[in-house]
Design an enzyme around this catalytic site. Sequence first.
Site, PDB file in Angstrom:
ATOM      1  N   THR A   1       0.177 -30.141   6.466  1.00 18.20           N
ATOM      2  CA  THR A   1      -1.140 -30.106   6.800  1.00 18.20           C
ATOM      3  C   THR A   1      -1.860 -29.965   5.432  1.00 18.20           C
ATOM      4  O   THR A   1      -2.282 -30.833   4.907  1.00 18.20           O
ATOM      5  CB  THR A   1      -1.584 -29.040   8.001  1.00 18.20           C
ATOM      6  OG1 THR A   1      -1.248 -27.860   7.523  1.00 18.20           O
ATOM      7  CG2 THR A   1      -1.025 -29.450   9.316  1.00 18.20           C
TER       8      THR A   1
ATOM      9  N   THR B   1       6.979 -18.077  13.796  1.00 14.17           N
ATOM     10  CA  THR B   1       6.178 -18.499  12.773  1.00 14.17           C
ATOM     11  C   THR B   1       5.725 -19.918  12.902  1.00 14.17           C
ATOM     12  O   THR B   1       5.828 -20.455  13.844  1.00 14.17           O
ATOM     13  CB  THR B   1       6.687 -18.174  11.332  1.00 14.17           C
ATOM     14  OG1 THR B   1       5.854 -18.427  10.544  1.00 14.17           O
ATOM     15  CG2 THR B   1       8.095 -19.251  11.548  1.00 14.17           C
TER      16      THR B   1
ATOM     17  N   ASN C   1     -11.247 -23.885   4.593  1.00 16.13           N
ATOM     18  CA  ASN C   1     -11.256 -23.396   5.703  1.00 16.13           C
ATOM     19  C   ASN C   1     -13.082 -23.521   6.240  1.00 16.13           C
ATOM     20  O   ASN C   1     -13.144 -23.380   7.365  1.00 16.13           O
ATOM     21  CB  ASN C   1     -10.663 -22.130   6.023  1.00 16.13           C
ATOM     22  CG  ASN C   1      -9.141 -22.242   6.067  1.00 16.13           C
ATOM     23  OD1 ASN C   1      -8.837 -23.045   6.971  1.00 16.13           O
ATOM     24  ND2 ASN C   1      -8.691 -21.679   5.222  1.00 16.13           N
TER      25      ASN C   1
ATOM     26  N   THR D   1     -13.259 -31.843   9.596  1.00 18.63           N
ATOM     27  CA  THR D   1     -13.890 -33.151   8.808  1.00 18.63           C
ATOM     28  C   THR D   1     -12.726 -34.065   7.999  1.00 18.63           C
ATOM     29  O   THR D   1     -12.053 -33.245   7.360  1.00 18.63           O
ATOM     30  CB  THR D   1     -15.058 -33.095   8.339  1.00 18.63           C
ATOM     31  OG1 THR D   1     -15.232 -32.167   7.239  1.00 18.63           O
ATOM     32  CG2 THR D   1     -16.194 -32.728   9.245  1.00 18.63           C
TER      33      THR D   1
END
Lengths: 417, 417
Positions: free
Chosen positions: B163, B200, B412, B417
């Site tokens: 990510t 986790t 963050n 967006t």
Amino acid sequence: MKLDIKYIDGGICAAKGFKASGMYCGIKKPANDDPSIKHKNDICLYTSDVLCNAAAVYTQNKVKGAPILVTKANLEKSGNKAMAVIANSKNANTCNADGVEKADRMCELVANELNLPKEQVIVASTGVIGQILPIEPIEKAVPVLAKALDYGKNEEAATAIMTTDTVKKEYAVEFTLGGKTCHIGGMAKGSGMIHPNMATTLNFITSDCVISAELLQKALSDIVKITYNCLSIDGDTSTNDMVVLMSNGLAQNDEIKEHTEEFEIFKSALFEVMGELTKMLAKDGEGATKLLACCCYGATDVDKAITVAKSVICSNLFKCAMFGKDANWGRILCAIGYADAEFDINKVGVEIGSEFGIIKVCENGAGVDFSEDEAAEILKSDEITINVYLNEGDRCATAWGCDLTYDYVKINGDYRT
Amino acid sequence: MKLDIKYIDGGICAAKGFKASGMYCGIKKPANDDPSIKHKNDICLYTSDVLCNAAAVYTQNKVKGAPILVTKANLEKSGNKAMAVIANSKNANTCNADGVEKADRMCELVANELNLPKEQVIVASTGVIGQILPIEPIEKAVPVLAKALDYGKNEEAATAIMTTDTVKKEYAVEFTLGGKTCHIGGMAKGSGMIHPNMATTLNFITSDCVISAELLQKALSDIVKITYNCLSIDGDTSTNDMVVLMSNGLAQNDEIKEHTEEFEIFKSALFEVMGELTKMLAKDGEGATKLLACCCYGATDVDKAITVAKSVICSNLFKCAMFGKDANWGRILCAIGYADAEFDINKVGVEIGSEFGIIKVCENGAGVDFSEDEAAEILKSDEITINVYLNEGDRCATAWGCDLTYDYVKINGDYRT
């Protein structure tokens, strides 16, 4: 019960018979170009004209600043009576081999100057941990502070306890008990290492009510739980946290007794002062651009509501999203989910609001459609409220904090220099 | 016991009989100018040539991603047997009314394509919480992924689960059990919402050892406790955390039994893989410039050592100080002090170290003189170790994390967006 509690000026000097003074004595050399130093004053003194009953709560951190240890010992010795408070900023006098000796010396200096028993003096320090406190500037300052004491100098004291605070924090109220006008006022310092646990950063409250030390302590402990202990700036519980509440009885009300309407009024007034100071601390959190409040409703008990509200307020990811004006409510639900409390996540609803409106973003634990444009408008405000509905009971609580910003990192990346 | 565990390439495909594939299917439209998207792949599949025993640990967050619920149900139904794993990034499929249905559909798609019972498929998702998962791109992708499966494509899978990760995380080892060459390998994703609690973030481990599902689970739970559960990037426990460990037995070793040297070797190899992945996750924490490790020595038990080490690693103030290369050890002692563990703070010693040296900054709970120049030199490193000595017992533990930086806030402040 009719509550008629109104805001007044005067901070710690709002209550009858309290004098204050503050000054710069040179505990730390001021770097004129250091933007983190917002106010020059570094030491203050305040006193009551007559002996006060006193109550205090202290940090639960195992590392306790020397002033905490000395104040606790003094109040034990004096039977919870106090006349004077001395406090400095820029140095926490914590983790120093000679810390207790120096904190004790500060009390002695005040006691000698004002002709008091040493155990009636309360001492508090805030600032960098683990740097030796220079005592010479304080020895020179105490006579000056004593001479300057006056009823209207609350602001000089309030600015002397500032560290990375950008504004002073003072609040006071007036109310009536049995026809007598009473006052409670206070001052507090922020702005980092703020995650109070059974106590909080330096907070000083004064009152002129007639009330025993036992009841003062009970009121203070009750109200701390739902004000300062519901505050978190950065999750770090300080080593020097202390709230001290002194009441000198000069309002001449009939003594406040437990289980009476008067005690409830006193606690409401105390809540007003401490609640407002809590919000000021949150709003001026290090680097903060927004005051964040999380109100948790529908809990089966208050402790559960506090746990859930604090879990949201403490989430770094949520705090960053608020800084970025991003209605990323998944992070709110995530923080609710890891709160250490039992409830059914599938009943949870969430709203995001401010003076610009309010929107529902989650119902029954799942997202609901909402307008991102409307959310963006709401999040433009510098005061955001998150409502969390557990839908299991009728108890509620609020926690306060602030967003996590570039400036928080900047301020704390190089605090000591 | 002779340990001969060596690093090898191959990640999740290092163990015999594991194939993988990964691709971009369009779960979220890529913004080519979005710097937070480091790799385009958003979905991966991996399979074993033969049926595996499987073990898993899941997030303790009350909000559980739909894939967690479906995987748990599948492993229960299959008796902890599994053949395939499908995982996507860019969308967590969490807090969606149709989440379970979609996660189940992902398993069904894989089962149909590979001709397996649906309950032998494990599903995992990571990304934004509370956005509906588009299933069409996944329906189109699964046949392509199935066709592309190969023994050497671990990297395609490892990049598909990224990510905000800036680098892929893979690690594998080779070791010997009774003359048979065995392997354990794994991949993991970071980089935010990382504060594992009994589980986790997404972590996938494969092995070719002969070992029962019960013992796999025991080994996994033991090692998770001292690896992933000792990691914190930002204090936020994710809703989609999962570690899954599959072992297919193709190494043909004699079955590993409890209380044997072989089980200890297996656990050591597993610790090697999971420990290295943990460090990779910490080092690539969102916005991180430094890997931070806190080693707590001299505790009376391991749990206490973990609690103290994690308390330091989780402190925002400490993390900012490390970013700012500031040897502000008072913050370390403060965090030790509020750790929820019993010990005598007056016995505590602290050292700060890196490859550039090591200095003692605190002894018996109080500061000691040290050279700020030397400290500055040490803190230039991008890997800092804090040694904490409780001086009460002989147990120790290490926790890992990273510094708190401008980039964490940036990443963050506007993640969606």
